[in-house]
Motif scaffolding. Structure first.
Motif, PDB file in Angstrom:
ATOM      1  N   ASN A   1       0.800  -1.062  -0.025  1.00 15.45           N
ATOM      2  CA  ASN A   1      -0.119   0.080  -0.140  1.00 15.45           C
ATOM      3  C   ASN A   1       0.852   1.239   0.049  1.00 15.45           C
ATOM      4  OD1 ASN A   1      -2.479  -1.539   0.460  1.00 15.45           O
ATOM      5  ND2 ASN A   1      -1.803  -1.892   2.441  1.00 15.45           N
TER       6      ASN A   1
ATOM      7  N   ARG B   1       2.703  -3.126   4.109  1.00 14.10           N
ATOM      8  CA  ARG B   1       1.780  -4.107   3.586  1.00 14.10           C
ATOM      9  C   ARG B   1       0.610  -4.682   4.407  1.00 14.10           C
ATOM     10  NH1 ARG B   1       3.941  -7.387  -0.101  1.00 14.10           N
ATOM     11  NH2 ARG B   1       6.323  -6.992  -0.654  1.00 14.10           N
ATOM     12  N   ALA B   2       0.533  -3.749   5.633  1.00 11.99           N
ATOM     13  CA  ALA B   2      -0.600  -4.104   6.752  1.00 11.99           C
ATOM     14  C   ALA B   2      -1.819  -3.170   6.347  1.00 11.99           C
ATOM     15  CB  ALA B   2      -0.119  -3.785   8.159  1.00 11.99           C
ATOM     16  N   ASN B   3      -2.923  -3.697   6.736  1.00 11.04           N
ATOM     17  CA  ASN B   3      -4.144  -3.087   6.280  1.00 11.04           C
ATOM     18  C   ASN B   3      -4.391  -2.187   7.524  1.00 11.04           C
ATOM     19  OD1 ASN B   3      -6.567  -2.234   5.312  1.00 11.04           O
ATOM     20  ND2 ASN B   3      -7.837  -4.135   6.332  1.00 11.04           N
TER      21      ASN B   3
END
Lengths: 507, 845
Positions: free
Chosen positions: A57, A73-75
């Motif tokens: 992201n 890479r985390a939400n």
């Protein structure tokens, strides 16, 4: 939690690059920049501030022509990261005084120092300019002020389109004055962005004020500060009705739809006497943001008339009326109007006796631009357009306007007093309270004349008219240009015309 | 290792190409390393700066490692920091050289200045070299006990870094327990916040393998921890507040008093200037009140103003993030925002990503009272210079028209669009007119008159052309020159590049043929010949199919190609409500911005420490399941199922018209019934068949004006029919998953739960045991109050025939939605009654 942070120049060079977690590949800045660049070229408009490429992201905000970006890479919460990026930019600006590519390049080591303390392993540690002071040891190298754009309201508003402009203060929070002693001063700016849409008949369709009270403090010892606002200020959707005569212009009460406050603001006595109490942190921050949809008197009225004046000609009349006291001055007024894509040229006629006006037809994006140095009570402009097709009425406009008015605010919200609660040994600190009003989206939809026959008829190219049109153009210096352009359109037909007209030229 | 684009950048003094400069630097560093001359630090600083600037632009300066380390023996803190930065960057690729730095870092870790201690500790932990971890443990241990809070914050993050280098070392040193102690006892809130971040990450990753960690992670959500953090919330930095709020959103309060206490405590967070804090608070409020419909509604009213303020006060980027969330809320509960439609008007200078969101919101909030204003505004945008937005605006007008308000006026406007003579406007309008005609065939007369005037030569875009051709075929009886227009299009077959258009041409010519055979026969022949010779597989197949169909029997062909059509009542929603609920569960994450649930764009290991509501945490293992495989497997099954069920979902959801103040999650506007696409006329027959039985029964209910509640009224306690189930049935998850994918839904029903049953659901395990006693076994379960989801299976006694059940229970409205798939579909009705009777007994003493 973010994985990397970087700042890119407009050309895509890494100015600062910090990898916190090593989860995202090193070439991410490259991937990011290419994506942002091609987004626009693919005709999709600006790249959104958040997008995902192969599970990574990318977040970015644009500040002062630079791209502040982060990857993860985390939400995560998008607001969190975007707020953080904006805050990092502000902290850096607090330290460098001026935020631009040059100052950032000169001070990148200091920026790394800041970044180390702001974020650890992707988690935010602190963004307080003050707390950071004790961990940062590099001295900022101040960029040459002469290379800066001239100060004053005009210059500061150029950076960023929607962002609340910063104050004109370009002093670092850590740098010392050349004289040695720090100057005790505090700046409070009430900045209002106004959005108004006038209907084609001149009524106000929508109006909104987005205001902010910005503070930048250079006071030593962090004294407590009290800011008093209008006593009759009310909050909540009370004054929405148009029929409420008591809230007419002038001495009426100020009604905010809603507002929010900086962390440091204490609202203990706000409900009683509309006073904000705070210990201002170092650096620049918004004390309060507010939003008003209550009716207000717009500073400018715009009237536009678009009229067909012949087969392939139209006249545009734009009138701007300033409706604020002549003691205040508006600067850098620019009126713009998109014209139909097939406009060939435009001529302008100003009222006699006007000075300092500029008029221009921007060929590349088919736009009419009218700049006014100073607003007069009533200014108007007449522009004659020449087009290749008819149907102009539906495609011209709307007229939009940008301006800056200093020492004026549309909402009548005021800082009644600014009190520094301190037993001071030194002189009384300088206190600056300023008001600035700025156009955000100031739009007038135009009135088409001949509206009844809004050219629903088919396009009808008769050779004689075309010829006549071109004949009219023979004298103009645009002639050759015109021929070149028209050949792209109706090929066979205009080729013929071209021949005949060049014969005419020969004569 | 210069980045690839280095080459095409213009060379500038700040960006040299590499090699020679690096060796030059090496030489200079070496000279300075031993020097003690005055002013040497300044020259070192300059050199270090150069090294770091090379590093930034991607030039590999790792070869300077030795020299850099030699030079860093200095009391100058600025130099030290630059050196740490350098070392942190290159230690991973130079593990042997990294050993060189250990000495001075360890010494600095014992410095008397806490800042130096902290810095050294942070750098030590940032080396990311596995064989150096032995040096870390001791330093971290003392760092965590340091009297200075700065050192402790660094040490806590250090523990997390250690965990990522070597999880085993970290756990063996018992660091998680130390962090847990600090979490609850440290006076410094940043230390507490870091502990929280670190523990969430460590325990989430440990929880996949260790039961203990799973329990430990649960303790973070226990009342004492949550209350401890909440009571101190104002001492935390705004960023840490977000962290705490995110955690509390996972907490399940025991009663409504607790919910109100929490909400009252956090009320003022909604006035925070930081959008992240406001959104985190909003999420918490929304999730806390999910089961209390009227309070939930109040929350919407309450958060409206703060969110709108954030949208208008920040940078475009910040307001986009908030607007995305507002968009989600508007889509869930448009009626609450109906009077605020003016806030969603576009401003001319907004970026197009903002405008797009606003257009969708305007479409959603349109109702009887504001449609006129909204459509007038949208029509202004249609003349916009920004062409993509102009297109979107026209589409928005069309969508509003399809929503039935004031269709009359809108159709007029759309027809005006057709006359604007801008090709993209005409194209968009054509597509819309086609959709309108499918829903309101009564308008065909007016529309056809205008459409007939449009020359197909002026239409370039495939979508628009296809729409025009569809209308030509569909209304060929009303359009006089339809056969001739089609004929001319067929003549230019080879110039038509879009396969979609060619497919439509074939179908339209067929339709036209059935209506006006003499005029079309020749064209049809040409079309089929061209189609059969087409290089595109689908076009070829369709042409061949038509040809053979006609050969077989013309009346059958007519029934297949041109059956009488019913007007489409509601167009299919692009997203199933299940996916939407999932996105809502992930409020205040990227899922909202991307409008996709996280499993669609994030790898499993990166779903983050926040993902407590993920199935990983909540999917309890089926009690009777023979296989005790990794839970991850089940999640997979569930995810796949979600994807699969998107299309089925629409067919089975039925409006729950319990008045306007429904819980937003059951908003009736989201409900939709799939309509066959115009181009799939052929396929339409078989897509509708499988569920037609259940669908028609719902349709009757709706016709009678009766609510859905009627359906279950038949079912209170039917006596179990003679269908016997195998009490010891066994099925492994992968077989379940496979079967679920293969079998069609044979039955789908909604069912009212008894209040006692709903009450007993506070412990979902009880339901599993209860159903098991009725020989129905659970294979996977998940969800959070008020929505639970269970997958059951059962097996016929003495037969291998299996039944699969998906059961979604909402405690908010006491409804259970049941989908049954069966090997033997003939008995699925009987099984359904059996299942329902079992379910109805749940919770009864």
């Amino acid at each position: 939690m973010i994985s990397q942070f970087f700042v890119l120049s407009q050309r895509g060079d890494n100015i600062v690059f910090r990898d916190y977690r090593g989860e995202v590949q090193k070439g991410s800045a490259e991937i990011f920049f290419r994506k942002v660049k091609f987004w626009k070229e693919d005709g999709e408009g600006d790249a959104p501030p958040v997008f995902n490429v192969d599970g990574v992201n990318y977040f970015h905000v644009k500040v002062a022509g630079l791209l502040f970006a982060a990857t993860t890479r985390a939400n995560v919460s998008p607001s969190f990261v975007l707020e953080l990026l904006q805050r990092i930019a502000r902290v850096i600006k607090d330290y460098l005084g001026v935020l631009n590519e040059d100052s950032l390049r000169k001070n990148f080591v200091l920026v790394y120092e800041l970044l180390d303390e702001v974020i650890d392993f992707g988690y935010v540690q602190t963004t307080s300019t003050e707390v950071l002071k004790s961990y940062v040891f590099n001295e900022p190298l101040v960029v040459d002020a002469s290379r800066m754009p001239p100060l004053g309201p005009a210059a500061i508003f150029r950076q960023g389109t929607k962002r609340m402009p910063g104050t004109a203060i370009t002093k670092s929070v850590v740098a010392n004055e050349p004289g040695g002693r720090k100057r005790e001063e505090i700046f409070v700016d009430v900045i209002e962005k106004i959005s108004v849409t006038f209907s084609s008949s001149g009524y106000i369709l929508t109006s909104e004020i987005d205001g902010t009270i910005q503070m930048k403090s250079y006071l030593t010892g962090n004294p407590e500060i009290r800011v008093a606002l209008n006593e009759d200020l009310s909050i909540g959707q009370g004054g929405r009705s148009i029929h409420d005569y008591s809230s007419s212009f002038g001495a009426g009460t100020v009604t905010l739809d809603d507002c929010n406050f900086h962390e440091s603001v204490r609202l203990d006595s706000f409900d009683i006497d509309r006073t904000l109490t705070m210990i201002p942190p170092d650096g620049e921050f918004s004390v309060m943001n507010y939003r008003i949809t209550q009716e207000f008197k717009p500073p400018f009225r715009i009237n536009t008339l678009v009229e067909e004046a012949g087969l392939l000609k139209a006249e545009v009349i734009i009138k701007v009326r300033a409706e604020f006291p002549s003691s205040v001055s508006a600067n850098t007024i620019l009126v713009q109007m998109p014209l139909p894509a097939y406009t060939i040229r435009a001529s302008f006629e100003l009222e006699p006796g006007t000075v300092g006006n500029t008029t221009d037809f921007k060929e590349a994006n088919k736009r009419l631009e009218w700049g006014l140095k100073k607003a007069r009570m009533l200014s108007s402009i007449l522009s004659e357009l020449h087009c290749r097709y008819r149907n102009i009425l539906k495609e011209a406009g709307p007229v939009s306007m940008t301006f800056t008015i200093s020492m004026y605010n549309a909402s009548k919200l005021q800082v009644k007093y600014l009190q520094i609660v301190k037993k001071t040994k030194t002189d009384n600190p300088y206190r600056w309270v300023r008001y600035i009003t700025q156009a955000n989206s100031y739009v007038a939809r135009n009135v088409p004349i001949n509206g009844s026959g809004v050219s629903t008829s088919k396009l009808n190219f008769e050779v004689p008219t075309m010829l006549k049109f071109l004949l009219l153009e023979v004298k103009s210096p645009y002639f050759l240009f015109l021929i070149l352009r028209t050949t792209t359109g109706q090929k066979a037909l205009i080729m013929g015309v071209k021949l005949s007209s060049s014969e005419l030229l020969g004569e | 290792m210069a980045p690839p684009a280095q080459s095409n950048r213009s060379p500038s003094p700040s960006q040299p190409s590499g090699k020679s400069e690096v060796s030059d630097l090496k030489l200079q560093l070496r000279q300075l390393a031993g020097s003690r001359a005055p002013g040497v630090d300044d020259s070192k600083r300059e050199l270090f700066k150069k090294v770091i600037s090379y590093m930034t632009i991607g030039i590999d300066v790792s070869s300077l490692f030795g020299e850099m380390v030699m030079c860093s023996v200095t009391p100058d803190i600025v130099l030290k920091k630059m050196c740490y930065l350098y070392v942190g960057n290159y230690a991973k690729v130079n593990p042997d050289l990294a050993l060189l730095t250990i000495n001075f870092l360890q010494r600095d870790c014992k410095d008397e200045d806490p800042m130096i201690r902290g810095l050294a500790l942070r750098s030590l932990c940032s080396l990311r070299v596995a064989n150096l971890v032995e040096y870390l443990v001791g330093q971290l241990g003392s760092g965590l006990k340091d009297s200075n809070s700065y050192v402790r914050t660094v040490a806590v993050m250090g523990v997390l870094k250690l965990y990522h280098i070597s999880a085993l070392t970290c756990v063996d040193a018992d660091f998680p327990a130390v962090l847990k102690h600090l979490l609850l006892n440290d006076p410094d809130t940043q230390v507490v916040a870091n502990c929280l971040s670190a523990l969430q990450e460590i325990w989430s990753s440990e929880a996949t393998t260790s039961e203990e960690a799973l329990r430990d992670r649960e303790t973070l959500l226990s009342k004492p921890v949550v209350y401890y953090l909440l009571n101190r919330i104002k001492e935390f930095s705004e960023w840490a507040q977000c962290l705490v709020l995110e955690l509390v959103a996972k907490y399940v309060p025991s009663d409504s008093n607790e919910i109100f206490d929490i909400m009252n405590l956090l009320e003022d967070r909604l006035h925070h200037a930081n959008g992240a804090v406001v959104l985190a608070t909003t999420k918490l409020f929304l999730h806390l009140t999910l089961s209390m419909t009227d309070v939930h509604q109040q929350v919407y009213e309450r958060i409206k103003a703060p969110l709108l303020t954030l949208v208008s006060s920040g940078s475009p980027e910040q307001s986009y993030a908030v607007l995305s969330h507002l968009h989600l809320l508007v889509m869930r509960a448009p009626y609450i925002f109906a009077s605020d439609y003016k806030h969603f008007y576009c401003q001319y200078n907004e970026p197009s990503y903002v405008k797009k969101l606003k257009l969708e919101m305007l479409t959603a909030v349109a109702n009887e009272s504001n449609t006129y204003e909204i459509v007038t505004e949208l029509c202004e945008y249609a003349a916009n210079v920004d062409i993509p937005i102009a297109r979107e605006s026209i589409r928005a007008v069309g969508k509003i028209a399809l929503e039935q308000y004031d269709v009359n006026a809108i159709v007029d406007r759309l027809l005006q669009f057709l006359e604007m003579e801008k090709d993209y406007v005409t194209s968009e309008a054509l597509v819309l007119v086609k959709d309108l005609l499918r829903k309101y065939p009564q308008w065909s007369h007016d529309c056809i008159a205008v459409v007939g005037n449009i020359s197909s030569k002026n239409i370039q875009e495939p979508k628009a052309k296809a729409a025009l051709i569809w209308m030509l075929g569909e209304y060929s009886q009303d359009m006089q020159d339809a056969p001739y227009i089609l004929e001319s299009l067929i003549e230019n077959w080879d110039d038509e590049h879009s396969a979609e258009v060619r497919l439509h041409l074939l179908t339209a010519v067929m339709k036209c043929f059935f209506k006006r055979p003499p005029e079309t026969q020749k064209t049809l022949g040409a079309a089929l010949a061209a189609g059969v010779a087409d290089f595109h597989q689908d076009v070829h197949d369709r042409a061949l199919f038509y040809y053979r169909l006609l050969q077989y029997n013309v009346t059958v062909a007519e029934r297949v190609v041109n059956p009488p059509k019913q007007a489409v009542s509601v167009f299919a929603d692009t997203q199933s409500s299940e996916v939407k609920d999932r996105i809502f569960d992930e409020f205040n994450t990227l899922s909202v911005v991307y409008q996709k649930p996280s499993y669609m764009f994030t790898d499993k290991e990166h779903r983050g420490p926040f993902e407590f509501s993920d199935e990983l945490g909540n999917l309890s293992i089926g009690t009777e399941s023979t296989d005790t495989g990794v839970p991850g497997h089940r999640v997979e099954a569930n995810d796949k199922d979600l994807l699969l069920s998107t299309s089925e979902e629409e067919e089975t959801r039925v409006p729950s018209n319990n008045g306007a103040y429904n819980a937003p999650s059951y908003d009736s506007s989201l409900v939709s019934i799939v309509a066959s696409q115009p181009q799939s006329d052929l396929l339409s027959t078989n897509t509708v068949v499988p569920s037609s039985a259940s669908q028609s029964s719902f349709a009757i209910d709706n016709l009678l004006g009766l609510g859905v509640s009627v359906t279950p009224a038949l079912a209170p306690a039917p006596s179990p029919p003679p269908l016997n189930l195998n009490p010891k049935a066994a099925l492994d998850p992968s077989t379940f998953q496979q079967k679920w994918r293969q079998l069609p839904i044979s039955l789908s029903q909604e069912y009212s739960m008894s209040p006692s049953g709903v009450g007993a659901l506070t412990t979902p395990q009880a339901l599993l045991l209860h159903m098991q006693s009725h020989s129905v076994h659970c294979i996977a379960s998940g969800g959070q109050s008020p929505n639970f989801k269970f997958f059951f299976f059962a097996q016929k006694a003495e037969e291998p025939s299996i039944f699969l059940v998906e059961c979604v229970i909402s405690t908010a409205n006491s409804k259970a939605q049941i989908k049954i798939k069966a090997d033997d579909q003939s008995v699925s009705q009987e099984f359904s009654s059996l299942f329902q009777s079992a379910l109805s007994k749940f919770g009864l003493p």
